[in-house]
Motif scaffolding. Structure first.
Motif, mmCIF file in Angstrom:
data_model
loop_
_atom_site.group_PDB
_atom_site.id
_atom_site.type_symbol
_atom_site.label_atom_id
_atom_site.label_comp_id
_atom_site.label_asym_id
_atom_site.label_seq_id
_atom_site.Cartn_x
_atom_site.Cartn_y
_atom_site.Cartn_z
ATOM 1 N N UNK A 268 -41.047 22.598 -19.392
ATOM 2 C CA UNK A 268 -40.992 21.509 -18.411
ATOM 3 C C UNK A 268 -39.836 21.700 -17.429
ATOM 4 N N UNK A 269 -38.712 22.193 -17.938
ATOM 5 C CA UNK A 269 -37.531 22.398 -17.098
ATOM 6 C C UNK A 269 -36.978 23.786 -17.378
ATOM 7 N N UNK A 270 -36.834 24.577 -16.330
ATOM 8 C CA UNK A 270 -36.291 25.929 -16.438
ATOM 9 C C UNK A 270 -34.905 25.950 -15.808
ATOM 10 N N UNK A 271 -33.904 26.349 -16.581
ATOM 11 C CA UNK A 271 -32.530 26.431 -16.074
ATOM 12 C C UNK A 271 -32.118 27.897 -16.030
ATOM 13 N N UNK A 272 -32.141 28.479 -14.835
ATOM 14 C CA UNK A 272 -31.703 29.865 -14.649
ATOM 15 C C UNK A 272 -30.183 29.891 -14.555
ATOM 16 N N UNK A 273 -29.560 30.056 -15.709
ATOM 17 C CA UNK A 273 -28.109 29.948 -15.799
ATOM 18 C C UNK A 273 -27.396 31.280 -16.003
#
Length: 310
Positions: free
Chosen positions: A125-130
């Motif tokens: 649902x939420x992708x965090x490219x960190x």
């Protein structure tokens, strides 16, 4: 192409409407800043949230904070040990977390891990490219392999991770893609040519992707780009900052999570960096360089050490 009088009149009217709409948007932004954050945060309970680089630093802190809000957190990191420690801390705090050891320099490994994640956990649902790395050397001192790896982790991996999960988001017109960039993606710095370039690319990725969603009518998919100054995680150990603060990881992680929960499109940390960015954009190049020297931009990397590997 010659325009008719009617077409010119219509264009002028649209431009006037655009100006009025711009004023409305500025007022709306001002009003939103006055509303307490607690009333603006969305509910992410049960959401599957993937955090790349979740095995350490603010990645780990974000995993802990997102899981505390009821999300099912997944961490991708090249360090299996770091990943397992993140899982341990999240579970110890009562949250849910899964870990996958993934080399973000390998797009085939990314696609394979994405397939496995969707089979074992569910759609993201939420992708965090960190995930991010820094060499911290001047251009002629930077090995070619280091420059390539910097772009693979800091920029190119965003394309592969987003492509891996975007189709599901597009089908539902719902999702959130977060890009952890840097103020180095807005303001250049001496001794960081490859890093700044990769972060400029990350900022451009977010801005272009957001525009593409709007053009295709996919307004339910949100994007957030985060541009913090140096964070005290050890990644920029040795950096000397005359004016710009070295940020505390806990503060940055909290601000990023809030930006995700409030669907904030652009987050500069600290907030007053927006003024610095505007000043630089409006000043002549010579003046910008002089002001940069005063603020230590050309010397802050002189004693850079970075995070030492065991």
């Amino acid at each position: 192409m010659d325009l008719t009088g009617k077409e010119i009149a219509m264009l002028v009217l649209r431009l006037l409407f655009g100006l009025l709409y711009s004023v409305y948007c500025m007022v709306e932004t001002l009003v939103l800043t006055l509303i307490p954050r607690s009333y603006r945060r969305k509910d992410i309970k049960g959401n599957v949230i993937l955090v790349t680089g979740g095995g350490s630093g603010i990645g780990r802190l974000m995993c802990i904070k997102l899981a505390a809000r009821g999300a099912i957190v997944v961490t991708w990191d090249v360090s299996e040990e770091g990943n397992l420690e993140t899982v341990r801390q999240v579970v110890a705090a009562g949250g849910q977390c899964r870990a996958y050891t993934v080399d973000l320099c390998n797009r085939h490994a990314i696609y394979a891990a994405a397939t496995k994640l969707k089979q074992e956990v569910g759609k993201v649902d939420i992708l965090v490219n960190n995930a991010g790395i820094v060499t911290g050397k001047k251009l002629l001192d930077s090995p070619d392999e280091s420059i390539i790896r910097t772009f693979e982790v800091n920029a190119l991996s965003h394309f592969w991770t987003t492509k891996a999960f975007l189709r599901d988001m597009m089908a539902l017109n719902k999702g959130h893609i977060v890009t952890i960039a840097s103020m180095a993606g807005k303001l250049p710095c001496n001794g960081l040519v490859d890093y700044c370039s990769s972060k400029f690319a990350a900022v451009g990725f977010d801005e272009s992707l957001r525009l593409e969603f709007k053009a295709e009518g996919k307004n339910g998919i949100k994007t957030t780009v985060v541009c913090p100054m140096y964070i005290g995680t050890g990644m920029f150990k040795g950096v000397q900052s005359k004016i710009f603060p070295v940020l505390k990881p806990e503060y940055v992680a909290e601000e990023v999570v809030d930006a995700i929960l409030m669907n904030t499109p652009v987050l500069l940390i600290p907030g007053h960096m927006r003024i610095v960015h505007l000043i630089r954009a409006g000043f002549p190049e010579k003046a910008s360089h002089y002001l940069g020297e005063i603020m230590g931009v050309t010397s802050m990397m002189d004693k850079f050490e970075g995070r030492k590997k065991d």
